[in-house]
Each structure stands twice: as structure tokens, then as C-alpha cells.
Motif scaffolding. Structure first.
Motif, mmCIF file in Angstrom:
data_model
loop_
_atom_site.group_PDB
_atom_site.id
_atom_site.type_symbol
_atom_site.label_atom_id
_atom_site.label_comp_id
_atom_site.label_asym_id
_atom_site.label_seq_id
_atom_site.Cartn_x
_atom_site.Cartn_y
_atom_site.Cartn_z
ATOM 1 N N GLY A 152 127.960 7.331 59.035
ATOM 2 C CA GLY A 152 128.867 8.290 58.399
ATOM 3 C C GLY A 152 128.482 8.668 56.986
ATOM 4 N N GLN A 153 127.483 8.032 56.390
ATOM 5 C CA GLN A 153 127.054 8.373 55.013
ATOM 6 C C GLN A 153 125.535 8.571 55.015
ATOM 7 O OE1 GLN A 153 129.321 8.929 52.776
ATOM 8 N NE2 GLN A 153 131.038 8.089 53.957
ATOM 9 N N PRO A 154 125.107 9.746 55.526
ATOM 10 C CA PRO A 154 123.665 9.992 55.623
ATOM 11 C C PRO A 154 123.036 10.238 54.244
ATOM 12 C CG PRO A 154 124.872 11.943 56.264
ATOM 13 C CD PRO A 154 125.911 10.889 56.009
ATOM 14 N N ALA A 155 121.699 10.273 54.199
ATOM 15 C CA ALA A 155 120.959 10.468 52.946
ATOM 16 C C ALA A 155 121.102 11.886 52.421
ATOM 17 C CB ALA A 155 119.490 10.145 53.164
ATOM 18 N N GLY A 156 121.422 12.851 53.321
ATOM 19 C CA GLY A 156 121.574 14.227 52.861
ATOM 20 C C GLY A 156 122.773 14.429 51.970
ATOM 21 N N ASN A 157 123.761 13.501 51.990
ATOM 22 C CA ASN A 157 124.928 13.658 51.133
ATOM 23 C C ASN A 157 124.563 13.517 49.638
ATOM 24 O OD1 ASN A 157 126.452 13.968 53.409
ATOM 25 N ND2 ASN A 157 127.264 11.858 53.416
ATOM 26 N N ALA A 158 123.416 12.927 49.336
ATOM 27 C CA ALA A 158 123.054 12.711 47.922
ATOM 28 C C ALA A 158 122.529 13.974 47.282
ATOM 29 C CB ALA A 158 122.012 11.600 47.818
ATOM 30 N N THR A 159 122.264 15.054 48.067
ATOM 31 C CA THR A 159 121.748 16.292 47.476
ATOM 32 C C THR A 159 122.506 17.506 47.972
ATOM 33 O OG1 THR A 159 120.101 16.403 49.241
ATOM 34 C CG2 THR A 159 119.394 15.408 47.153
ATOM 35 N N ASP A 160 123.755 17.319 48.382
ATOM 36 C CA ASP A 160 124.536 18.454 48.899
ATOM 37 C C ASP A 160 125.308 19.167 47.805
ATOM 38 O OD1 ASP A 160 126.335 16.502 48.320
ATOM 39 O OD2 ASP A 160 127.299 16.484 50.291
ATOM 40 N N GLY A 161 125.268 18.717 46.574
ATOM 41 C CA GLY A 161 125.978 19.357 45.471
ATOM 42 C C GLY A 161 127.423 18.945 45.350
ATOM 43 N N LEU A 162 127.901 18.004 46.180
ATOM 44 C CA LEU A 162 129.281 17.547 46.139
ATOM 45 C C LEU A 162 129.301 16.103 45.656
ATOM 46 C CD1 LEU A 162 130.549 19.002 49.539
ATOM 47 C CD2 LEU A 162 130.788 20.004 47.245
ATOM 48 N N SER A 163 130.227 15.820 44.725
ATOM 49 C CA SER A 163 130.280 14.474 44.153
ATOM 50 C C SER A 163 131.264 13.555 44.884
ATOM 51 C CB SER A 163 130.691 14.559 42.672
ATOM 52 O OG SER A 163 131.971 15.192 42.551
ATOM 53 N N ASN A 164 132.029 14.067 45.899
ATOM 54 C CA ASN A 164 132.959 13.209 46.629
ATOM 55 C C ASN A 164 132.359 12.694 47.927
ATOM 56 O OD1 ASN A 164 132.894 15.654 47.916
ATOM 57 N ND2 ASN A 164 135.129 15.907 48.079
ATOM 58 N N ARG A 165 131.064 12.993 48.161
ATOM 59 C CA ARG A 165 130.359 12.448 49.317
ATOM 60 C C ARG A 165 129.121 11.728 48.797
ATOM 61 N NH1 ARG A 165 129.762 16.723 54.114
ATOM 62 N NH2 ARG A 165 128.397 17.732 52.587
ATOM 63 N N TYR A 166 128.677 10.694 49.477
ATOM 64 C CA TYR A 166 127.602 9.873 48.937
ATOM 65 C C TYR A 166 126.704 9.387 50.065
ATOM 66 C CZ TYR A 166 130.567 6.027 50.567
ATOM 67 O OH TYR A 166 131.340 5.179 51.349
ATOM 68 N N TRP A 167 125.526 8.927 49.638
ATOM 69 C CA TRP A 167 124.609 8.248 50.558
ATOM 70 C C TRP A 167 124.912 6.764 50.504
ATOM 71 C CZ3 TRP A 167 119.856 5.598 48.561
ATOM 72 C CH2 TRP A 167 119.170 4.895 49.589
ATOM 73 N N GLY A 168 125.181 6.154 51.668
ATOM 74 C CA GLY A 168 125.498 4.742 51.731
ATOM 75 C C GLY A 168 124.321 3.936 52.209
ATOM 76 N N ALA A 169 123.916 2.937 51.408
ATOM 77 C CA ALA A 169 122.813 2.041 51.767
ATOM 78 C C ALA A 169 123.382 0.662 52.050
ATOM 79 C CB ALA A 169 121.802 1.983 50.622
ATOM 80 N N PRO A 170 122.871 -0.015 53.081
ATOM 81 C CA PRO A 170 123.445 -1.315 53.437
ATOM 82 C C PRO A 170 123.257 -2.387 52.368
ATOM 83 C CG PRO A 170 121.478 -0.872 54.711
ATOM 84 C CD PRO A 170 121.775 0.371 53.960
ATOM 85 N N GLY A 171 122.233 -2.286 51.517
ATOM 86 C CA GLY A 171 122.014 -3.311 50.513
ATOM 87 C C GLY A 171 120.895 -2.920 49.578
ATOM 88 N N PRO A 172 120.574 -3.793 48.608
ATOM 89 C CA PRO A 172 119.496 -3.481 47.662
ATOM 90 C C PRO A 172 118.157 -3.454 48.376
ATOM 91 C CG PRO A 172 120.282 -5.717 47.363
ATOM 92 C CD PRO A 172 121.231 -5.084 48.313
ATOM 93 N N GLY A 173 117.252 -2.668 47.859
ATOM 94 C CA GLY A 173 115.939 -2.478 48.467
ATOM 95 C C GLY A 173 115.854 -1.245 49.317
ATOM 96 N N ALA A 174 116.967 -0.626 49.636
ATOM 97 C CA ALA A 174 116.936 0.606 50.418
ATOM 98 C C ALA A 174 116.391 1.725 49.541
ATOM 99 C CB ALA A 174 118.318 0.933 50.938
#
Length: 358
Positions: free
Chosen positions: A235-257
Motif C-alpha cells: 500500500g505504500q509504493p516507491a512512486g509515492n515519494a515523487t508524486d508531489g503530495l506530502s500526505n502519501r509516502y514510500w514505506g520501507a520495512p526497515g533500515p538498509g532499504a
């Protein structure tokens, strides 16, 4: 007093050379006394006239005193010659020209008159600077020795310039002994040092120029053509980090991602804006975990890679990081130093923005 034949200056009677110009005074001897003029009317070598014979002496009368002896008879005398009535005529004198009459001479060239210098008395016994050559004392106002004409105030030649004063300007004329060889070696060493320094410092100089252009110029946002993540939560793909919206995010399971962005053409990356956490809202920001350090790996068009560490402040909102990296073709970000990661929480990265120089 002796007058100089060249400049007319007065000199002492015992001086051999002029004190003003150094000319030899032997040519100007003391004038000889003029001879008494002769009377032109009287010939200097006349022919003496023949003297007329003098008349015979008259007979001496007899002594009136009575003779002690009886008188003797005198012999008969010859008759005296009759006296001349006039002297004999003198022979004719030869016609001689007068001794002082002008003789024919060749015309002379006009000579400019010399300047008349008023004689100034010179004290011959005055003591002054001794001559450096013969040791003769000379008055203080003389420039040449009165005995040997040696200059009393010789001009000293200036010392040669040191080599460090002959470096600039390059066309300066140098005298012998001024270090011309040293000057050439120093100039050659400076040129070689500048070439080596320019070769070694060329990248630094180029970066300085580019950084100045980055600060003075304007920037614009650049959009990647492809986004790839090494891991992501449902539900939190990597494309959310460059969609121009600050209420959606890219979710990574842990450090090192990590997440990789690829761009259509090389550009100069001047800045990166990171919005950390799940949202810019403080409540939503604290709801998920976040990374406090991100490793930024940039790949250039020639394959060269450069890595920078972006240290984030643990607060919501965008944070700007100037970079200044040229010929960028792809960017990879790795999440490190997690904060607020407990329970079933994961790391959230709301937005990433990349800017190029316009």
C-alpha cells in the motif's frame, strides 16, 4: 694668473691643467714682452757715406822760450795740398722696402671670438681635497687636479641590480653581473609551478566556478523517468515519494532499504529537498518511523559515482540539501539511522524533490 685656452677660466700660475674643464695649460704660456718698435723712416741697414779727407794739420808754432842750444836749420817742407772745397759724392743707395711694410698674405677664415672671462684671483697656496692620483692639494671649487687633470669628483657607477628586481618587467635591461641566469631560472620555475598547479587544481577551480553559478543562477525541478525500490510495504509504493503530495509516502520495512531514480538526460544536480516521515502534520509524522540519515549515491554519465551523507532533523517539513554534482544520470538513496521504529511501525519517506540549474 694663467688663462685656460679652451674655456677662459683663471688658474694659478703653477697649475698645469684647468680646474674647470681639465684642459692642458701648457699651450697658454705667459706672454713674452713685445720688442720696441723701430722707426720706419730710418733704414735699418743704410750704406755709410765715404768721409771726406780732413785738411792737414797746421804747423805748430815755435816755442817762445829761448832755446838752450843754438837753433838748427830746418829742412825744407813740402808744400801743403790745397784744401778741398766740398766732400766727395756718396755712391747711390739701393732701394729697400721698409721693414714694417705689410706683406701679401693668404686670406684667413673668420674665427668666432672666444667668450671673455673676467679673471678671478686664485690662491695657489689654498689647501683642499688632495688629488686621488698624485696627492696634490686642490681648492674646493676645482673639478680637475691642477697637476695631472685627474677628476676630483669622479662619478661612481651604480651597483648592479639584484636578481629579484630583474624579474619584472621581463623586458628590463640588465647589466652584466645582475643575475641574468638566476632570473631565467626563477622565471622558468615559476612557469612550471603555475602549470603544475593549474593541472592539479583544475578540478577544484572548475567546481568553484560551477558552485558560484549554482548560487547566482536559478534552479528548476527535474522529474525522473523511472523509480525502483529495493523493498516496500504493501500500500505504500516507491512512486509515492515523487508524486508531489506530502500526505502519501514510500514505506520501507526497515533500515538498509533503497530507492533508485533514473533520469532521461544528464544534468547538474544543485539541490535535493527531503520531506521525512509519513506527513508534514506533526500527528501523522510521529505515527510512523523515519530515517535520520540518508546515503545519497549519484552516478554520472561517465560511470563515476559519488556518495554524500544527508543528515536529517527529526521534525516534519521539507529540508533542503545543496549538492552541486554535474552530469547526473541516476540517484540512489539508502535509509539509515532509523528513529521511532518499534512495534509494527515501518520507515516512511513522504517526498523527494530534485533540482537542476536552469
Amino acid at each position: 694668473m694663467r688663462e685656460c685656452p679652451a674655456c677662459g677660466a683663471s688658474n694659478g700660475p703653477t697649475d698645469d691643467f684647468c680646474g674647470n674643464c681639465g684642459s692642458y695649460l701648457g699651450w697658454s704660456g705667459t706672454p713674452t714682452a713685445p720688442t720696441a718698435p723701430t722707426d720706419p723712416a730710418v733704414p735699418t741697414d743704410p750704406v755709410a757715406p765715404v768721409a771726406a779727407p780732413s785738411p792737414p794739420a797746421a804747423p805748430r808754432p815755435a816755442d817762445p822760450s829761448p832755446p838752450t842750444e843754438p837753433p838748427r836749420a830746418e829742412p825744407p817742407r813740402a808744400a801743403a795740398a790745397p784744401p778741398l772745397s766740398s766732400p766727395l759724392p756718396a755712391p747711390p743707395l739701393p732701394s729697400l722696402p721698409p721693414p714694417d711694410s705689410p706683406q701679401p698674405v693668404r686670406p684667413a677664415k673668420p674665427v668666432a671670438p672666444r667668450p671673455v672671462v673676467r679673471p678671478v684671483p686664485v690662491d695657489d697656496d689654498a689647501a683642499g681635497t688632495p688629488c686621488p692620483s698624485c696627492g696634490t692639494p686642490n681648492p674646493p671649487d676645482r673639478r680637475f687636479c691642477r697637476r695631472c687633470a685627474t677628476p676630483l669628483t669622479p662619478s661612481t657607477a651604480p651597483p648592479p641590480l639584484p636578481w629579484w628586481r630583474t624579474i619584472w618587467p621581463l623586458r628590463r635591461r640588465t647589466r652584466a653581473g645582475s643575475g641574468r641566469t638566476t632570473r631565467f631560472l626563477v622565471v622558468l620555475a615559476v612557469v612550471l609551478a603555475l602549470c603544475a598547479g593549474g593541472f592539479l587544481l583544475l578540478p577544484a577551480g572548475r567546481n568553484l566556478i560551477e558552485d558560484t553559478r549554482d548560487k547566482l543562477g536559478k534552479s528548476k525541478q527535474v522529474t525522473p523517468v523511472r523509480v525502483e525500490a529495493s523493498a516496500e510495504v504493501p500500500g505504500q509504493p516507491a512512486g509515492n515519494a515523487t508524486d508531489g503530495l506530502s500526505n502519501r509516502y514510500w514505506g520501507a520495512p526497515g533500515p538498509g532499504a533503497s530507492i533508485t531514480y533514473t533520469f532521461a538526460e544528464p544534468f547538474r544536480l544543485v539541490a535535493v529537498i527531503v520531506t521525512n516521515g509519513a506527513s508534514t502534520s506533526p500527528e501523522d509524522y510521529a505515527r510512523e518511523g523515519r530515517a535520520l540519515r540518508i546515503a545519497l549515491e549519484v552516478t554520472a554519465s561517465n560511470g563515476r559515482k559519488s556518495v554524500e551523507q544527508l543528515t536529517l532533523v527529526d521534525k516534519p517539513g521539507p529540508q533542503t540539501f545543496p549538492t552541486g554534482i554535474s552530469d547526473v544520470t541516476s540517484i540512489r538513496l539508502t535509509l539509515e539511522a532509523p528513529a521511532g521504529l518499534d512495534g509494527d511501525r515501518h520507515l516512511a519517506l513522504a517526498e523527494l524533490e530534485f533540482f537542476r540549474r536552469s
